[in-house]
Design an enzyme around this catalytic site. Structure first.
Site, PDB file in Angstrom:
ATOM      1  N   TRP A 143     -44.450  31.562 -89.022  1.00 39.81           N
ATOM      2  CA  TRP A 143     -45.293  31.809 -90.340  1.00 39.81           C
ATOM      3  C   TRP A 143     -46.332  30.806 -90.742  1.00 39.81           C
ATOM      4  O   TRP A 143     -47.117  30.996 -91.659  1.00 39.81           O
ATOM      5  CB  TRP A 143     -44.315  32.664 -91.280  1.00 39.81           C
ATOM      6  CG  TRP A 143     -43.295  31.693 -91.759  1.00 39.81           C
ATOM      7  CD1 TRP A 143     -42.012  31.914 -91.209  1.00 39.81           C
ATOM      8  CD2 TRP A 143     -43.343  30.616 -92.587  1.00 39.81           C
ATOM      9  NE1 TRP A 143     -41.292  30.788 -91.890  1.00 39.81           N
ATOM     10  CE2 TRP A 143     -42.120  30.043 -92.760  1.00 39.81           C
ATOM     11  CE3 TRP A 143     -44.214  29.894 -93.320  1.00 39.81           C
ATOM     12  CZ2 TRP A 143     -41.875  28.733 -93.306  1.00 39.81           C
ATOM     13  CZ3 TRP A 143     -43.781  28.782 -94.140  1.00 39.81           C
ATOM     14  CH2 TRP A 143     -42.676  28.411 -94.102  1.00 39.81           C
TER      15      TRP A 143
ATOM     16  N   LYS B  12     -45.582  38.451 -80.858  1.00 45.07           N
ATOM     17  CA  LYS B  12     -44.950  38.985 -81.698  1.00 45.07           C
ATOM     18  C   LYS B  12     -45.099  38.125 -83.119  1.00 45.07           C
ATOM     19  O   LYS B  12     -44.365  36.870 -82.951  1.00 45.07           O
ATOM     20  CB  LYS B  12     -43.400  39.161 -81.792  1.00 45.07           C
ATOM     21  CG  LYS B  12     -42.555  40.036 -82.349  1.00 45.07           C
ATOM     22  CD  LYS B  12     -42.429  39.500 -83.848  1.00 45.07           C
ATOM     23  CE  LYS B  12     -41.576  38.346 -83.900  1.00 45.07           C
ATOM     24  NZ  LYS B  12     -41.513  37.677 -85.381  1.00 45.07           N
TER      25      LYS B  12
ATOM     26  N   ALA C 171     -45.000  36.418 -86.819  1.00 49.68           N
ATOM     27  CA  ALA C 171     -44.228  36.257 -87.943  1.00 49.68           C
ATOM     28  C   ALA C 171     -44.215  37.460 -88.941  1.00 49.68           C
ATOM     29  O   ALA C 171     -45.608  37.730 -89.294  1.00 49.68           O
ATOM     30  CB  ALA C 171     -44.380  35.088 -88.633  1.00 49.68           C
TER      31      ALA C 171
ATOM     32  N   GLU D   6     -40.479  25.701 -78.905  1.00 52.98           N
ATOM     33  CA  GLU D   6     -40.749  24.660 -80.118  1.00 52.98           C
ATOM     34  C   GLU D   6     -39.921  24.753 -81.048  1.00 52.98           C
ATOM     35  O   GLU D   6     -40.261  25.763 -81.957  1.00 52.98           O
ATOM     36  CB  GLU D   6     -42.184  24.533 -80.244  1.00 52.98           C
ATOM     37  CG  GLU D   6     -42.886  23.423 -80.632  1.00 52.98           C
ATOM     38  CD  GLU D   6     -42.730  23.433 -82.344  1.00 52.98           C
ATOM     39  OE1 GLU D   6     -42.022  22.675 -82.956  1.00 52.98           O
ATOM     40  OE2 GLU D   6     -43.830  24.024 -82.785  1.00 52.98           O
TER      41      GLU D   6
ATOM     42  N   CYS E  73     -43.021  21.724 -88.867  1.00 51.09           N
ATOM     43  CA  CYS E  73     -41.896  20.943 -87.778  1.00 51.09           C
ATOM     44  C   CYS E  73     -42.198  19.499 -87.708  1.00 51.09           C
ATOM     45  O   CYS E  73     -41.385  18.706 -87.539  1.00 51.09           O
ATOM     46  CB  CYS E  73     -41.916  21.788 -86.646  1.00 51.09           C
ATOM     47  SG  CYS E  73     -43.416  22.019 -85.830  1.00 51.09           S
TER      48      CYS E  73
ATOM     49  N   GLU F 188     -34.087  19.935 -92.126  1.00 53.95           N
ATOM     50  CA  GLU F 188     -35.522  20.054 -92.495  1.00 53.95           C
ATOM     51  C   GLU F 188     -35.747  20.672 -93.891  1.00 53.95           C
ATOM     52  O   GLU F 188     -34.937  21.260 -94.353  1.00 53.95           O
ATOM     53  CB  GLU F 188     -36.123  21.086 -91.486  1.00 53.95           C
ATOM     54  CG  GLU F 188     -36.691  20.641 -90.116  1.00 53.95           C
ATOM     55  CD  GLU F 188     -37.538  21.630 -89.196  1.00 53.95           C
ATOM     56  OE1 GLU F 188     -38.656  21.409 -89.097  1.00 53.95           O
ATOM     57  OE2 GLU F 188     -36.870  22.942 -89.114  1.00 53.95           O
TER      58      GLU F 188
END
Length: 490
Positions: A157, A181, A183, A257, A291, A388
């Site tokens: 997203w 597909k 988010a 990833e 990320c 994170e």
């Protein structure tokens, strides 16, 4: 304004076999604006049966698409690039609405994401094998590169344009068909992208898009299908691990990833002002919801106070608000759960002994806003250093030796991105070699580049996107053994 940029009713459905259609039994889910929680649109909610039909379409198109001329595939990507460039403002507004980032930053993502289409439009004609004599001279060795086949591409997203183009671009260039597909939180940009690719001339069935609120069911069903030959996933490490386990029976090619825990190392000899500039880029891109975001700031004791003070001054000046409003620097986080998660990490760090320099609280009122925050003297064992953050929070810890900095930087299961600020070239080389990360930025806070291989190691996943390496993920190699030439029978 929202009505002007939102995909029309026909383009909020499933895109399967080159046409828009409703989901099974007309099911839909809502997409909300994170700035105030209001409903932006209702989108078709794909079922497992819908996903299988999308894979059917991809399989049906695969043979002809694999046989298409590389130049034709590249020209389609180039036309899509030109269309996107002409609609940058429209796409940026759409992305800002569904994801929350500022329109200015969304324009940057459109430009960055679009470069993957330009890059792979040029790589489509550079797929090659090799020809060589066997060492004993008795035969010839030929290698041929072939598209891996139908793919499942799962996008996150936080970068709804760039994560789509980074996967779709090489798949198209290599001659692979796909089911995408997007988010559930941000499907609108991908639906707009599908419409653009259709307009650019991508044949029916090559790209199929199935939004869904039942992602786990869908991926499980598709990965059990032997016709699926490749999965590319960007998302959390726990979900990535589950997908790897699901892949065991059919053994498709995988690119993962996953999560990150990027260290940002500032040495005593660094240009502190340049390090602060880099920190603002590495930390505040996408409100910290990236990320690759700098997650832990490890700063030498000699410059820690100066660095933290200057960073706090910059962070404290940032304007928080709706991404579409003029003058706003920081938009909302993606949802309420994200705000609670970020605040819990901050309060736990303060409880552990960290010093709050600026920020440290959510913004009252509607929407999911959190104030840019700087913490100093964060203990190494604090939870904020171990996971994170995915928010606008910079935890600063102090180190005294290079060995300590490297040890602490590598003390994590993740290995995606790291940042180093130093004027010592020899140190920069040592750190690039000793840091256990797939990407290392030296004296820069921005490392993503379509011409470079993006990816990590350890629990940050495997495989690369972008660069010359990116298309390799979508190709198989066939070795052909040939007898030596010049020997006639009879």
């Amino acid at each position: 304004m929202p009505g002007r940029v939102l995909p029309g009713p026909d383009q909020r459905g499933l895109f399967i076999g080159g046409r828009w259609r409703e989901a099974e039994e007309g099911a839909t889910f809502t997409v909300r604006d994170p700035a105030d929680g209001s409903v932006l649109a209702s989108v078709a909610d794909g079922s497992v049966r819908d996903a299988v039909e999308a894979l059917d379409a991809a399989v049906a198109a695969q043979q002809d698409w694999a046989a298409s001329a590389p130049r034709d595939r590249g020209e389609i990507l180039r036309r899509a690039f030109d269309l996107i460039r002409g609609r940058t403002d429209e796409l940026a507004e759409l992305m800002s609405l569904e994801m929350g980032k500022t329109v200015a930053e969304a324009r940057g993502e459109v430009a960055y994401g679009n470069e993957f289409f330009r890059w792979f439009s040029e790589e489509a004609v550079r797929i090659h094998g090799r020809w060589m004599h066997a060492p004993d001279g008795a035969s010839r060795l030929l290698t041929v590169r072939k598209p891996v086949g139908p793919c499942l591409l799962v996008t996150p997203w936080n970068f709804p344009m760039a994560m789509g183009t980074r996967k779709i671009g090489p798949a198209v260039a290599a001659g692979c068909t796909m089911v995408v597909k997007p988010a559930e939180l941000t499907p609108l940009t991908m639906l707009a992208l599908a419409d653009i690719l259709h307009e650019a001339g991508l044949p029916p069935g090559v790209l199929n898009v199935v939004p869904t609120s039942r992602a786990a069911e869908m991926s499980k069903a598709l990965m059990a299908d032997p016709r699926l030959r490749k999965v590319s996933f960007t998302g959390s490490t726990p979900v990535g691990r589950q997908l790897v386990r699901q892949s065991a029976d059919q053994l498709p090619r995988l690119s993962m990833e996953l999560g990150g825990n990027a260290p940002f190392l500032v040495f005593a000899d660094a240009d502190v002002d340049a390090a602060v500039d880099g920190a603002m880029l590495a930390k505040m891109r996408n409100m910290g919801e990236a990320c690759t975001a700098a997650n832990r700031f490890l700063v030498h004791a000699d410059v820690a106070e100066e660095f933290a003070g200057k960073l706090a001054e910059r962070m404290g000046r940032l304007v928080v608000g709706r991404g579409q409003d003029p003058g706003v620097d920081v938009g909302p986080l993606i949802d309420e759960r994200a705000v609670h998660s970020v605040h819990r990490l901050v309060t736990d760090a303060v409880r552990d002994g960290a010093r709050l320099v600026v920020g440290g609280s959510a913004v009252e009122g509607s929407g999911y806003f959190y104030r840019p925050t700087v913490l100093l003297d964060v203990p190494p064992g604090s939870a904020i250093n171990g996971q994170e953050i995915f928010g606008p929070v910079a935890p600063v810890s102090v180190f005294t030796t290079e060995e300590e900095a490297v040890r602490r930087a590598n003390t994590t299961e993740y290995g995606l991105a790291a940042y180093v600020f130093t004027r010592d070239l020899a140190r920069a080389v040592r750190l690039a070699e000793s840091l256990e990360y797939g990407m290392v930025g030296v004296n820069t806070g921005l490392i993503s580049n379509p011409a470079a291989p993006f990816g990590g190691m350890k629990a940050s996943g495997f495989g690369r996107e972008g660069g010359f390496e990116g298309i390799e993920e979508y190709l198989e190699t066939t070795y052909v053994a040939l007898p030596a030439t010049g020997r006639q029978a009879g």
